[in-house]
Write an enzyme that holds these catalytic residues in place. Sequence first.
Site, mmCIF file in Angstrom:
data_model
loop_
_atom_site.group_PDB
_atom_site.id
_atom_site.type_symbol
_atom_site.label_atom_id
_atom_site.label_comp_id
_atom_site.label_asym_id
_atom_site.label_seq_id
_atom_site.Cartn_x
_atom_site.Cartn_y
_atom_site.Cartn_z
ATOM 1 N N LYS A 23 0.843 -1.216 0.175
ATOM 2 C CA LYS A 23 -0.086 0.100 -0.053
ATOM 3 C C LYS A 23 0.676 1.337 0.019
ATOM 4 C CE LYS A 23 -1.656 1.439 3.973
ATOM 5 N NZ LYS A 23 -1.163 2.892 4.491
ATOM 6 N N ARG A 98 -4.850 10.491 4.648
ATOM 7 C CA ARG A 98 -3.586 11.633 4.719
ATOM 8 C C ARG A 98 -2.796 11.366 3.580
ATOM 9 N NH1 ARG A 98 -2.364 14.272 9.041
ATOM 10 N NH2 ARG A 98 -0.289 14.030 8.128
ATOM 11 N N CYS A 122 -4.745 12.322 13.141
ATOM 12 C CA CYS A 122 -5.468 11.113 13.016
ATOM 13 C C CYS A 122 -5.372 10.470 14.395
ATOM 14 C CB CYS A 122 -5.113 10.242 11.787
ATOM 15 S SG CYS A 122 -3.512 9.475 12.063
ATOM 16 N N ASP A 130 4.587 20.296 8.091
ATOM 17 C CA ASP A 130 5.436 21.145 8.208
ATOM 18 C C ASP A 130 6.485 21.019 7.257
ATOM 19 O OD1 ASP A 130 5.932 19.531 10.309
ATOM 20 O OD2 ASP A 130 7.416 21.116 10.665
ATOM 21 N N ASP A 312 4.970 0.225 12.039
ATOM 22 C CA ASP A 312 3.633 -0.457 11.352
ATOM 23 C C ASP A 312 3.456 -1.759 11.676
ATOM 24 O OD1 ASP A 312 2.880 2.016 10.312
ATOM 25 O OD2 ASP A 312 3.981 1.620 8.187
ATOM 26 N N ILE A 334 8.204 6.836 16.641
ATOM 27 C CA ILE A 334 7.557 7.688 15.515
ATOM 28 C C ILE A 334 6.166 8.187 15.834
ATOM 29 C CG2 ILE A 334 6.779 7.452 13.099
ATOM 30 C CD1 ILE A 334 9.833 6.439 13.436
ATOM 31 N N ARG A 404 -8.732 -0.665 4.691
ATOM 32 C CA ARG A 404 -7.726 0.401 4.003
ATOM 33 C C ARG A 404 -6.374 -0.230 3.686
ATOM 34 N NH1 ARG A 404 -7.291 5.485 7.633
ATOM 35 N NH2 ARG A 404 -5.921 5.881 5.679
HETATM 36 N N1 EPU Z 1 6.527 14.613 10.596
HETATM 37 C C1 EPU Z 1 6.529 15.931 11.093
HETATM 38 N N2 EPU Z 1 6.572 16.906 10.021
HETATM 39 C C2 EPU Z 1 6.209 16.497 8.715
HETATM 40 C C3 EPU Z 1 6.041 15.046 8.369
HETATM 41 C C4 EPU Z 1 6.321 14.204 9.515
HETATM 42 O O1 EPU Z 1 6.594 16.282 12.331
HETATM 43 O O2 EPU Z 1 5.928 17.325 7.858
HETATM 44 C C5 EPU Z 1 6.613 13.844 11.817
HETATM 45 C C6 EPU Z 1 5.225 12.900 12.176
HETATM 46 O O3 EPU Z 1 4.721 13.385 13.038
HETATM 47 C C7 EPU Z 1 6.168 11.630 12.689
HETATM 48 C C8 EPU Z 1 7.443 11.430 11.824
HETATM 49 O O4 EPU Z 1 7.760 12.725 11.390
HETATM 50 O O5 EPU Z 1 6.172 11.743 14.047
HETATM 51 C C9 EPU Z 1 7.296 10.383 10.857
HETATM 52 O O6 EPU Z 1 6.321 10.469 10.075
HETATM 53 P P1 EPU Z 1 6.289 10.354 8.576
HETATM 54 O O7 EPU Z 1 6.117 11.605 7.701
HETATM 55 O O8 EPU Z 1 7.457 9.383 8.084
HETATM 56 O O9 EPU Z 1 4.812 9.365 8.091
HETATM 57 P P2 EPU Z 1 4.126 9.365 6.927
HETATM 58 O O10 EPU Z 1 5.030 9.447 5.861
HETATM 59 O O11 EPU Z 1 2.938 10.427 7.323
HETATM 60 C C10 EPU Z 1 4.371 6.671 6.406
HETATM 61 C C11 EPU Z 1 3.493 5.759 6.377
HETATM 62 C C12 EPU Z 1 2.681 5.150 7.683
HETATM 63 C C13 EPU Z 1 4.144 4.993 8.668
HETATM 64 C C14 EPU Z 1 5.138 6.088 8.550
HETATM 65 C C15 EPU Z 1 6.340 5.836 9.327
HETATM 66 C C16 EPU Z 1 2.675 5.946 4.183
HETATM 67 C C17 EPU Z 1 1.468 6.519 3.127
HETATM 68 N N3 EPU Z 1 2.355 5.976 5.227
HETATM 69 O O12 EPU Z 1 3.598 7.790 6.932
HETATM 70 O O13 EPU Z 1 2.019 4.234 7.590
HETATM 71 O O14 EPU Z 1 3.734 4.644 9.860
HETATM 72 O O15 EPU Z 1 5.307 6.670 7.279
HETATM 73 O O16 EPU Z 1 6.971 4.553 8.667
HETATM 74 O O17 EPU Z 1 3.584 5.758 3.742
HETATM 75 C C18 EPU Z 1 0.385 2.534 7.923
HETATM 76 O O18 EPU Z 1 0.486 2.162 6.844
HETATM 77 O O19 EPU Z 1 -0.332 2.094 8.807
HETATM 78 C C19 EPU Z 1 0.873 3.902 8.205
HETATM 79 C C20 EPU Z 1 0.657 4.658 9.342
#
Ligand code: EPU
Length: 426
Positions: A23, A98, A122, A130, A312, A334, A404
């Site tokens: 996914k 998201r 969420c 940001d 995850d 995380i 999902r």
């Molecule tokens: N963060 C920030 N600012 C940002 C972006 C992220 O502070 O602009 C912080 C987040 O709050 C978090 C950390 O950085 O504490 C890491 O977040 P990340 O951005 O890596 O998460 P994501 O890209 O939104 C993806 C996966 C998630 C998975 C995380 C971590 C996708 C679509 N989603 O989310 O998958 O948990 O990386 O590996 O790739 C799931 O599949 O169940 C799922 C939640």
Amino acid sequence: MVEKIKVPGSQTVNGTVWVSGAKNAALPLLAASLLSSDGMELRNVPPLLDIDTMLDLLTQLGVICSITKNSPWANSIKLKTDSLYNFTAPYEIVKKMRASILVLGPLLARLGRCCVSLPGGCAIGVRPIDLHLKGLKALGAEIDLKDGYVYAKAIKGLKGADFRFPIVTVTGTENIMMAATLADGVTVLENVAREPEVVDLANCLNSMGAKISGQGTDVIEIKGVSNLGGAKYSVIPDRIEAGSYAIAAGITEGRVDLIGGNFRNVLQSFIDKMEEIGLIFSDIENGIHVESSGKLLSTSVCTSPYPGFPTDLQAQTMSLLCLAEGESEITENIWENRFMHAAELMRMGASISVSGAKAHIKGVKQLTGASVMATDLRASFGLITAALSASGDTTIDRVYHIDRGYSCLEEKFKGCEITLERVKGG
Ligand code: EPU
């Protein structure tokens, strides 16, 4: 009508699971189709609600999507992207998923402007964006936040730049990497995510004509090109789905063949921890065999970005450790709120105390069936695994989360001699 899953307890996993495409690889690949007017054909796409949501969004932007079913757990999707007539990702779609934010970089790079709803928080955390915005600003985008929307503009096009992510972000890395493919000049991104899904996206973009190097390390360099061509690409297998079924085999003292890829390569830190707990892994053709050693031992687990232990798989691991001999500790590094499943497991007789980012688990001999609530996607699977090992029946509410991210759940479990029953209920 709300659906629940009824899980009869004391079942043992015994069989084969064909692991679907990932996914979290498929979603950015679908968004990447927006970068080119030549279209894309994506294979091994898992049939999931989140994929449907991304296709809805692409359709609203002007992409024509056609789906061919190749097997119950894999679709091919053709995306015709020559005329985008909209540059807005509306709240109605972004609030459902998201990962919709992944259209931000590609739309801005191709159209020079876009408007994407802010996703909001969420269940697992605040989840700010940001760093996506800072990265795009570094590439010269003008960003305004108004009425819950991000308005991004780069009328004269994006410019290559150096940008260091202060913390590792998966979709943040993907968004900026996609935007930079069409920027003027060279972009160097530091402290990027090294997840296999990021590497998969970079490889697909390169097959479209992008010039990306360093994917899989913590520095990615992107030499901007003036346009990208089409692609035919196959999504990598889902390491998180594979890990989830491995835990289901471990907790039920069973065995499973996970077919579809080299999971050892992409799950090494997970496999190391599972071996410490008492699962046995052996390589088989096009997959990995997992079985229980008959004993579960306590350990400590800390989640971290790849190649660390994946967040995850944390909820599913917690279920396993509830039955491990001795005391275990999980540190979730995380997401600030990803222990909601602990309270549900305690309703099933688990002994867990949570303090901030740490959960302390005292192993018990047996869990008991109960009515519980799925709090997020991965927690849903964790509750199913706990329920399979419990005595008596468990009913899991709010299972829409599971659709999902886990395709053909009942069918895949059926192939492992496990019965799950989906029941309609208020
Ligand atoms: N963060 C920030 N600012 C940002 C972006 C992220 O502070 O602009 C912080 C987040 O709050 C978090 C950390 O950085 O504490 C890491 O977040 P990340 O951005 O890596 O998460 P994501 O890209 O939104 C993806 C996966 C998630 C998975 C995380 C971590 C996708 C679509 N989603 O989310 O998958 O948990 O990386 O590996 O790739 C799931 O599949 O169940 C799922 C939640």
